[in-house]
Design a protein around this motif. Sequence first.
Motif, PDB file in Angstrom:
ATOM      1  N   MET A   4       0.832  -1.193   0.000  1.00 58.38           N
ATOM      2  CA  MET A   4       0.000   0.000   0.000  1.00 58.38           C
ATOM      3  C   MET A   4       0.868   1.245   0.000  1.00 58.38           C
ATOM      4  O   MET A   4       2.064   1.182   0.274  1.00 58.38           O
ATOM      5  CB  MET A   4      -0.941   0.009   1.208  1.00 58.38           C
ATOM      6  CG  MET A   4      -0.233   0.151   2.547  1.00 58.38           C
ATOM      7  SD  MET A   4      -1.343   0.366   3.929  1.00 58.38           S
ATOM      8  CE  MET A   4      -2.081   1.932   3.574  1.00 58.38           C
ATOM      9  N   ARG A   5       0.241   2.350  -0.282  1.00 57.26           N
ATOM     10  CA  ARG A   5       0.869   3.661  -0.180  1.00 57.26           C
ATOM     11  C   ARG A   5       0.067   4.453   0.852  1.00 57.26           C
ATOM     12  O   ARG A   5      -1.136   4.252   0.988  1.00 57.26           O
ATOM     13  CB  ARG A   5       0.844   4.416  -1.512  1.00 57.26           C
ATOM     14  CG  ARG A   5       1.427   3.672  -2.710  1.00 57.26           C
ATOM     15  CD  ARG A   5       2.914   3.491  -2.597  1.00 57.26           C
ATOM     16  NE  ARG A   5       3.590   2.989  -3.766  1.00 57.26           N
ATOM     17  CZ  ARG A   5       3.544   1.751  -4.229  1.00 57.26           C
ATOM     18  NH1 ARG A   5       2.798   0.848  -3.662  1.00 57.26           N
ATOM     19  NH2 ARG A   5       4.267   1.386  -5.274  1.00 57.26           N
ATOM     20  N   PHE A   6       0.753   5.333   1.542  1.00 55.06           N
ATOM     21  CA  PHE A   6       0.065   6.246   2.450  1.00 55.06           C
ATOM     22  C   PHE A   6       0.626   7.636   2.228  1.00 55.06           C
ATOM     23  O   PHE A   6       1.817   7.814   2.002  1.00 55.06           O
ATOM     24  CB  PHE A   6       0.152   5.786   3.915  1.00 55.06           C
ATOM     25  CG  PHE A   6       1.538   5.596   4.466  1.00 55.06           C
ATOM     26  CD1 PHE A   6       2.089   6.519   5.336  1.00 55.06           C
ATOM     27  CD2 PHE A   6       2.300   4.474   4.126  1.00 55.06           C
ATOM     28  CE1 PHE A   6       3.366   6.342   5.858  1.00 55.06           C
ATOM     29  CE2 PHE A   6       3.570   4.288   4.647  1.00 55.06           C
ATOM     30  CZ  PHE A   6       4.106   5.224   5.519  1.00 55.06           C
ATOM     31  N   ARG A  17       4.187  10.778  -0.703  1.00 58.88           N
ATOM     32  CA  ARG A  17       3.543   9.472  -0.906  1.00 58.88           C
ATOM     33  C   ARG A  17       4.541   8.427  -0.439  1.00 58.88           C
ATOM     34  O   ARG A  17       5.643   8.326  -0.980  1.00 58.88           O
ATOM     35  CB  ARG A  17       3.208   9.297  -2.375  1.00 58.88           C
ATOM     36  CG  ARG A  17       2.486   8.014  -2.706  1.00 58.88           C
ATOM     37  CD  ARG A  17       2.143   8.023  -4.195  1.00 58.88           C
ATOM     38  NE  ARG A  17       1.378   6.864  -4.570  1.00 58.88           N
ATOM     39  CZ  ARG A  17       1.763   5.985  -5.493  1.00 58.88           C
ATOM     40  NH1 ARG A  17       2.905   6.158  -6.136  1.00 58.88           N
ATOM     41  NH2 ARG A  17       1.008   4.957  -5.788  1.00 58.88           N
ATOM     42  N   CYS A  18       4.162   7.648   0.570  1.00 53.24           N
ATOM     43  CA  CYS A  18       5.052   6.674   1.191  1.00 53.24           C
ATOM     44  C   CYS A  18       4.614   5.259   0.858  1.00 53.24           C
ATOM     45  O   CYS A  18       3.448   5.007   0.555  1.00 53.24           O
ATOM     46  CB  CYS A  18       5.062   6.868   2.709  1.00 53.24           C
ATOM     47  SG  CYS A  18       5.564   8.520   3.236  1.00 53.24           S
ATOM     48  N   TYR A  19       5.546   4.319   0.975  1.00 52.89           N
ATOM     49  CA  TYR A  19       5.331   2.920   0.601  1.00 52.89           C
ATOM     50  C   TYR A  19       5.400   1.999   1.811  1.00 52.89           C
ATOM     51  O   TYR A  19       6.227   2.191   2.700  1.00 52.89           O
ATOM     52  CB  TYR A  19       6.398   2.484  -0.407  1.00 52.89           C
ATOM     53  CG  TYR A  19       6.369   1.007  -0.679  1.00 52.89           C
ATOM     54  CD1 TYR A  19       5.453   0.469  -1.570  1.00 52.89           C
ATOM     55  CD2 TYR A  19       7.242   0.145  -0.034  1.00 52.89           C
ATOM     56  CE1 TYR A  19       5.407  -0.898  -1.812  1.00 52.89           C
ATOM     57  CE2 TYR A  19       7.208  -1.226  -0.266  1.00 52.89           C
ATOM     58  CZ  TYR A  19       6.284  -1.738  -1.153  1.00 52.89           C
ATOM     59  OH  TYR A  19       6.235  -3.081  -1.378  1.00 52.89           O
ATOM     60  N   SER A  20       4.546   0.996   1.808  1.00 55.50           N
ATOM     61  CA  SER A  20       4.643  -0.103   2.771  1.00 55.50           C
ATOM     62  C   SER A  20       4.319  -1.406   2.043  1.00 55.50           C
ATOM     63  O   SER A  20       3.357  -1.453   1.270  1.00 55.50           O
ATOM     64  CB  SER A  20       3.660   0.077   3.929  1.00 55.50           C
ATOM     65  OG  SER A  20       3.650  -1.084   4.745  1.00 55.50           O
ATOM     66  N   THR A  49       9.050  -1.604  10.232  1.00 56.68           N
ATOM     67  CA  THR A  49       9.876  -2.736  10.664  1.00 56.68           C
ATOM     68  C   THR A  49       9.054  -4.020  10.654  1.00 56.68           C
ATOM     69  O   THR A  49       9.512  -5.065  10.175  1.00 56.68           O
ATOM     70  CB  THR A  49      10.486  -2.471  12.051  1.00 56.68           C
ATOM     71  OG1 THR A  49      11.319  -1.307  11.977  1.00 56.68           O
ATOM     72  CG2 THR A  49      11.303  -3.652  12.537  1.00 56.68           C
ATOM     73  N   ILE A  50       7.834  -3.947  11.157  1.00 56.82           N
ATOM     74  CA  ILE A  50       6.943  -5.116  11.120  1.00 56.82           C
ATOM     75  C   ILE A  50       6.689  -5.531   9.676  1.00 56.82           C
ATOM     76  O   ILE A  50       6.744  -6.718   9.334  1.00 56.82           O
ATOM     77  CB  ILE A  50       5.610  -4.819  11.848  1.00 56.82           C
ATOM     78  CG1 ILE A  50       5.847  -4.711  13.353  1.00 56.82           C
ATOM     79  CG2 ILE A  50       4.563  -5.890  11.532  1.00 56.82           C
ATOM     80  CD1 ILE A  50       4.657  -4.161  14.127  1.00 56.82           C
ATOM     81  N   ALA A  51       6.419  -4.553   8.812  1.00 60.95           N
ATOM     82  CA  ALA A  51       6.163  -4.855   7.399  1.00 60.95           C
ATOM     83  C   ALA A  51       7.370  -5.543   6.765  1.00 60.95           C
ATOM     84  O   ALA A  51       7.225  -6.549   6.063  1.00 60.95           O
ATOM     85  CB  ALA A  51       5.816  -3.569   6.650  1.00 60.95           C
ATOM     86  N   MET A  61      14.219 -12.558   3.125  1.00 58.54           N
ATOM     87  CA  MET A  61      15.042 -11.352   3.242  1.00 58.54           C
ATOM     88  C   MET A  61      14.141 -10.150   3.535  1.00 58.54           C
ATOM     89  O   MET A  61      12.991 -10.116   3.106  1.00 58.54           O
ATOM     90  CB  MET A  61      15.872 -11.110   1.987  1.00 58.54           C
ATOM     91  CG  MET A  61      15.098 -11.101   0.707  1.00 58.54           C
ATOM     92  SD  MET A  61      16.106 -11.233  -0.788  1.00 58.54           S
ATOM     93  CE  MET A  61      17.278  -9.957  -0.586  1.00 58.54           C
ATOM     94  N   PRO A  62      14.660  -9.186   4.287  1.00 62.63           N
ATOM     95  CA  PRO A  62      13.840  -8.013   4.621  1.00 62.63           C
ATOM     96  C   PRO A  62      13.513  -7.194   3.374  1.00 62.63           C
ATOM     97  O   PRO A  62      14.152  -7.331   2.333  1.00 62.63           O
ATOM     98  CB  PRO A  62      14.716  -7.217   5.591  1.00 62.63           C
ATOM     99  CG  PRO A  62      16.092  -7.723   5.415  1.00 62.63           C
ATOM    100  CD  PRO A  62      15.998  -9.110   4.854  1.00 62.63           C
ATOM    101  N   CYS A  63      12.529  -6.339   3.507  1.00 62.83           N
ATOM    102  CA  CYS A  63      12.090  -5.510   2.389  1.00 62.83           C
ATOM    103  C   CYS A  63      12.922  -4.232   2.328  1.00 62.83           C
ATOM    104  O   CYS A  63      12.789  -3.350   3.175  1.00 62.83           O
ATOM    105  CB  CYS A  63      10.611  -5.162   2.538  1.00 62.83           C
ATOM    106  SG  CYS A  63      10.007  -4.119   1.202  1.00 62.83           S
TER     107      CYS A  63
END
Length: 95
Positions: A4-6, A17-20, A49-51, A61-63
């Motif tokens: 999603m974006r927020f 516009r931010c990304y998760s 961090t949770i995402a 691997m982490p995002c």
Amino acid sequence: MPEMRFHIRWPDGTEERCYSPSLVIKDFFVPGAAYAVPDFLARSRDALTIASDRVAARYGMPCSLALGQLQRIEAAGRAFAASPDAQVTVLLFED
């Protein structure tokens, strides 16, 4: 994974516009709500961090996009550290 974006507005009026990579952002923010900068940074750190951890659990691997977004948020937030009344407004979620 559902990404999603927020959209947020910094205290100086700049919108971003931010990304998760996860919908977990919705557990930490409410569209239309304003957060003191330190609170916004802490919530962003926890949520992204949770995402990233969810991506790591699924893909091994982490995002890097989530961690990069967190770095950008933290860097931008430092500009407002001296303003105790500064707030970040979460404008909307874009699923």
